[in-house]
Design a protein around this motif. Structure first.
Motif, PDB file in Angstrom:
ATOM      1  N   ARG A  41     -15.211  -4.054  -0.235  1.00  0.00           N
ATOM      2  CA  ARG A  41     -15.487  -2.882   0.599  1.00  0.00           C
ATOM      3  C   ARG A  41     -14.215  -2.085   0.887  1.00  0.00           C
ATOM      4  N   ASN A  42     -13.119  -2.794   1.023  1.00  0.00           N
ATOM      5  CA  ASN A  42     -11.870  -2.139   1.393  1.00  0.00           C
ATOM      6  C   ASN A  42     -11.319  -1.308   0.246  1.00  0.00           C
ATOM      7  N   ASN A  43     -11.196  -1.920  -0.938  1.00  0.00           N
ATOM      8  CA  ASN A  43     -10.564  -1.166  -2.009  1.00  0.00           C
ATOM      9  C   ASN A  43     -11.490  -0.140  -2.657  1.00  0.00           C
ATOM     10  N   VAL A  44     -12.804  -0.310  -2.548  1.00  0.00           N
ATOM     11  CA  VAL A  44     -13.684   0.741  -3.071  1.00  0.00           C
ATOM     12  C   VAL A  44     -13.558   1.993  -2.203  1.00  0.00           C
ATOM     13  N   ALA A  45     -13.397   1.815  -0.892  1.00  0.00           N
ATOM     14  CA  ALA A  45     -13.180   2.962  -0.001  1.00  0.00           C
ATOM     15  C   ALA A  45     -11.848   3.640  -0.304  1.00  0.00           C
ATOM     16  N   ALA A  46     -10.812   2.812  -0.539  1.00  0.00           N
ATOM     17  CA  ALA A  46      -9.486   3.369  -0.816  1.00  0.00           C
ATOM     18  C   ALA A  46      -9.471   4.137  -2.132  1.00  0.00           C
ATOM     19  N   LEU A  51      -9.257   9.086  -5.395  1.00  0.00           N
ATOM     20  CA  LEU A  51      -9.769   9.936  -6.469  1.00  0.00           C
ATOM     21  C   LEU A  51     -10.230  11.293  -5.963  1.00  0.00           C
ATOM     22  N   ASN A  52     -10.434  11.415  -4.660  1.00  0.00           N
ATOM     23  CA  ASN A  52     -10.823  12.697  -4.074  1.00  0.00           C
ATOM     24  C   ASN A  52      -9.680  13.380  -3.329  1.00  0.00           C
ATOM     25  N   GLY A  53      -8.449  12.896  -3.536  1.00  0.00           N
ATOM     26  CA  GLY A  53      -7.297  13.554  -2.942  1.00  0.00           C
ATOM     27  C   GLY A  53      -7.212  13.429  -1.438  1.00  0.00           C
ATOM     28  N   ILE A  54      -7.679  12.301  -0.889  1.00  0.00           N
ATOM     29  CA  ILE A  54      -7.645  12.088   0.563  1.00  0.00           C
ATOM     30  C   ILE A  54      -6.553  11.078   0.896  1.00  0.00           C
ATOM     31  N   ASP A  55      -5.580  11.498   1.713  1.00  0.00           N
ATOM     32  CA  ASP A  55      -4.535  10.584   2.157  1.00  0.00           C
ATOM     33  C   ASP A  55      -5.164   9.464   2.975  1.00  0.00           C
ATOM     34  N   HIS A  56      -4.680   8.241   2.797  1.00  0.00           N
ATOM     35  CA  HIS A  56      -5.318   7.139   3.512  1.00  0.00           C
ATOM     36  C   HIS A  56      -4.345   6.002   3.802  1.00  0.00           C
ATOM     37  N   TYR A  57      -4.693   5.250   4.833  1.00  0.00           N
ATOM     38  CA  TYR A  57      -3.989   4.039   5.251  1.00  0.00           C
ATOM     39  C   TYR A  57      -4.924   2.872   4.978  1.00  0.00           C
ATOM     40  N   GLN A  58      -4.446   1.888   4.220  1.00  0.00           N
ATOM     41  CA  GLN A  58      -5.282   0.762   3.809  1.00  0.00           C
ATOM     42  C   GLN A  58      -4.771  -0.519   4.448  1.00  0.00           C
ATOM     43  N   SER A  59      -5.659  -1.227   5.129  1.00  0.00           N
ATOM     44  CA  SER A  59      -5.262  -2.451   5.825  1.00  0.00           C
ATOM     45  C   SER A  59      -6.332  -3.517   5.652  1.00  0.00           C
ATOM     46  N   LYS A  60      -5.885  -4.730   5.320  1.00  0.00           N
ATOM     47  CA  LYS A  60      -6.740  -5.913   5.345  1.00  0.00           C
ATOM     48  C   LYS A  60      -5.825  -7.125   5.453  1.00  0.00           C
ATOM     49  N   GLY A  65      -4.660  -8.687  -1.479  1.00  0.00           N
ATOM     50  CA  GLY A  65      -4.555  -7.785  -2.622  1.00  0.00           C
ATOM     51  C   GLY A  65      -4.389  -6.317  -2.339  1.00  0.00           C
ATOM     52  N   LYS A  66      -4.051  -5.931  -1.097  1.00  0.00           N
ATOM     53  CA  LYS A  66      -3.949  -4.498  -0.836  1.00  0.00           C
ATOM     54  C   LYS A  66      -2.763  -3.858  -1.553  1.00  0.00           C
ATOM     55  N   THR A  67      -1.647  -4.588  -1.700  1.00  0.00           N
ATOM     56  CA  THR A  67      -0.494  -4.020  -2.400  1.00  0.00           C
ATOM     57  C   THR A  67      -0.778  -3.885  -3.886  1.00  0.00           C
ATOM     58  N   GLN A  68      -1.344  -4.919  -4.508  1.00  0.00           N
ATOM     59  CA  GLN A  68      -1.689  -4.834  -5.921  1.00  0.00           C
ATOM     60  C   GLN A  68      -2.714  -3.722  -6.159  1.00  0.00           C
ATOM     61  N   ASP A  69      -3.615  -3.522  -5.204  1.00  0.00           N
ATOM     62  CA  ASP A  69      -4.612  -2.461  -5.347  1.00  0.00           C
ATOM     63  C   ASP A  69      -3.938  -1.092  -5.296  1.00  0.00           C
ATOM     64  N   ALA A  70      -3.005  -0.902  -4.350  1.00  0.00           N
ATOM     65  CA  ALA A  70      -2.295   0.374  -4.252  1.00  0.00           C
ATOM     66  C   ALA A  70      -1.450   0.620  -5.502  1.00  0.00           C
ATOM     67  N   VAL A  71      -0.780  -0.430  -5.985  1.00  0.00           N
ATOM     68  CA  VAL A  71       0.013  -0.307  -7.210  1.00  0.00           C
ATOM     69  C   VAL A  71      -0.889   0.064  -8.387  1.00  0.00           C
ATOM     70  N   ALA A  72      -2.109  -0.474  -8.418  1.00  0.00           N
ATOM     71  CA  ALA A  72      -3.046  -0.150  -9.492  1.00  0.00           C
ATOM     72  C   ALA A  72      -3.395   1.335  -9.498  1.00  0.00           C
ATOM     73  N   LYS A  73      -3.480   1.946  -8.319  1.00  0.00           N
ATOM     74  CA  LYS A  73      -3.739   3.388  -8.249  1.00  0.00           C
ATOM     75  C   LYS A  73      -2.619   4.165  -8.935  1.00  0.00           C
ATOM     76  N   PHE A  74      -1.384   3.767  -8.660  1.00  0.00           N
ATOM     77  CA  PHE A  74      -0.261   4.465  -9.271  1.00  0.00           C
ATOM     78  C   PHE A  74      -0.153   4.124 -10.759  1.00  0.00           C
ATOM     79  N   ASN A  75      -0.543   2.932 -11.143  1.00  0.00           N
ATOM     80  CA  ASN A  75      -0.583   2.566 -12.551  1.00  0.00           C
ATOM     81  C   ASN A  75      -1.567   3.465 -13.294  1.00  0.00           C
ATOM     82  N   TYR A  76      -2.728   3.689 -12.686  1.00  0.00           N
ATOM     83  CA  TYR A  76      -3.722   4.571 -13.307  1.00  0.00           C
ATOM     84  C   TYR A  76      -3.201   6.007 -13.379  1.00  0.00           C
ATOM     85  N   ALA A  77      -2.615   6.487 -12.274  1.00  0.00           N
ATOM     86  CA  ALA A  77      -2.086   7.855 -12.265  1.00  0.00           C
ATOM     87  C   ALA A  77      -0.962   8.012 -13.274  1.00  0.00           C
TER      88      ALA A  77
END
Length: 341
Positions: A41-46, A51-60, A65-77
């Protein structure tokens, strides 16, 4: 191979589901290594916000896995999401920022070789190998660059860092523990506004991503982060069903600072009680650490407070949450229902 590349370009969810691998202890960093990406639920929201250009703060909770998830966003970009863009990694110190860049390289190195984009053969036959060191990396195919940022030692150096941060993609890891983090963001806001508009006009990804667990409110960085978070729009899963323009209009209202606050507890992530007990044991059942790192509570109170810290922690731990919300307004200000009528 071309079909996979094209699908990754148009469908980030395919990239997450079928292509991306996450490093795991005891497993080699090689093509096909690591483990498959796991959605919750957390990373699907992030990702929806990203993908919609919304700045966000992610916490769990820690180690979920929140850091690996954030890194994955930049890996994709870095590979598919934009062209000729500068991306910045901030952290509480240079070593931690460099570590996140290393994590991104590990994710990239586990992709099929034709997706890694390590080299580009030019028209004259020369090979462009890009740039790759501990502090920066450049993709020779897309022209994207990621640079890690050092630690701010004063308000002046923080503002200087911010003014030089002309980037449409910025990552602040351990946000609650970064010195003068709000000063950096405020100083960078005008440059970010211009860069993000240019990226949006070109069809590229953009955004500011913050990740952290709650900081210590007895420190300046922890108190500043909590104040900044208080002006964010709290994420609710029903936002996935709202028209994206409506969500953006709410974020852009004077009530909020244009950030969405995405936080989920271990219970919301469906982690079992055995997981919770193990994590508590790992921190020697320290009540304050459990509340901040596992239960994600921001603990108020200090030696100057008229209330005992133990009493404040008890009250925070027993706050009742609404069982239902009824929203009849147009600006998402609901009535909270605590008992069945």
């Amino acid at each position: 191979q071309l079909k996979v590349v094209l699908e990754c370009l148009v469908n980030p969810w395919y990239f997450l589901r079928e292509v991306l691998h996450i490093p795991a202890d005891g497993m080699p960093i090689e093509i096909g290594g690591g483990v498959k990406y796991q959605i919750d639920r957390n990373n699907v929201a992030a990702w929806y916000c990203f993908l919609n250009g919304i700045d966000h703060y992610q916490s769990k909770p820690r180690q979920e896995g929140k850091t690996q998830d954030a890194v994955a966003k930049f890996n994709y970009a870095y590979l598919f999401g934009t062209l000729s863009s500068q991306m910045l990694f901030f952290n509480k110190d240079q070593d931690q920022a460099n570590l996140n860049l290393y994590r991104l390289k590990c994710q990239r190195d586990m992709l099929p070789s034709y997706l890694q984009m390590r080299t580009l053969t030019l028209e004259d036959g020369k090979v462009d190998k890009g740039i790759e060191n501990t502090k920066s990396i450049r993709n020779p195919v897309t022209g994207n660059t990621i640079t890690t940022m050092g630690r701010a030692t004063s308000k002046e150096t923080a503002m200087k860092m911010g003014r030089g941060a002309t980037s449409a993609l910025q990552y602040f890891d351990e946000f609650d523990f970064i010195n003068f983090q709000v000063e950096i963001m405020n100083a960078a806001s005008f440059a970010y506004s211009t860069a993000s508009k240019n990226a949006a006009a070109a069809g590229g990804l953009f955004g500011r991503i913050l990740t952290s667990t709650p900081g210590d409110l007895d420190t300046k960085s922890g108190a500043d982060a909590t104040e900044y978070i208080s002006h964010m729009l709290k994420w609710e899963d029903k936002f996935l069903d709202e028209p994206i323009d409506k969500l953006k209009s709410i974020l852009n209202s004077p009530s909020f600072n244009r950030f969405c606050f995405i936080e989920h507890s271990w219970r919301q992530l469906k982690l079992p009680m055995s997981w919770y007990e193990t994590q508590c044991g790992l921190v020697s059942f320290n009540e304050e650490v459990i509340m901040r790192e596992i239960d994600l509570k921001r603990v108020h109170g200090s030696s100057l407070s008229p209330f005992k810290r133990s009493d404040i922690m008890y009250l925070i731990n027993h706050v009742q949450h609404p069982i239902e919300q009824i929203d009849i307004s147009k600006n998402l200000c609901p009535f909270n229902i605590y008992e069945r009528l």
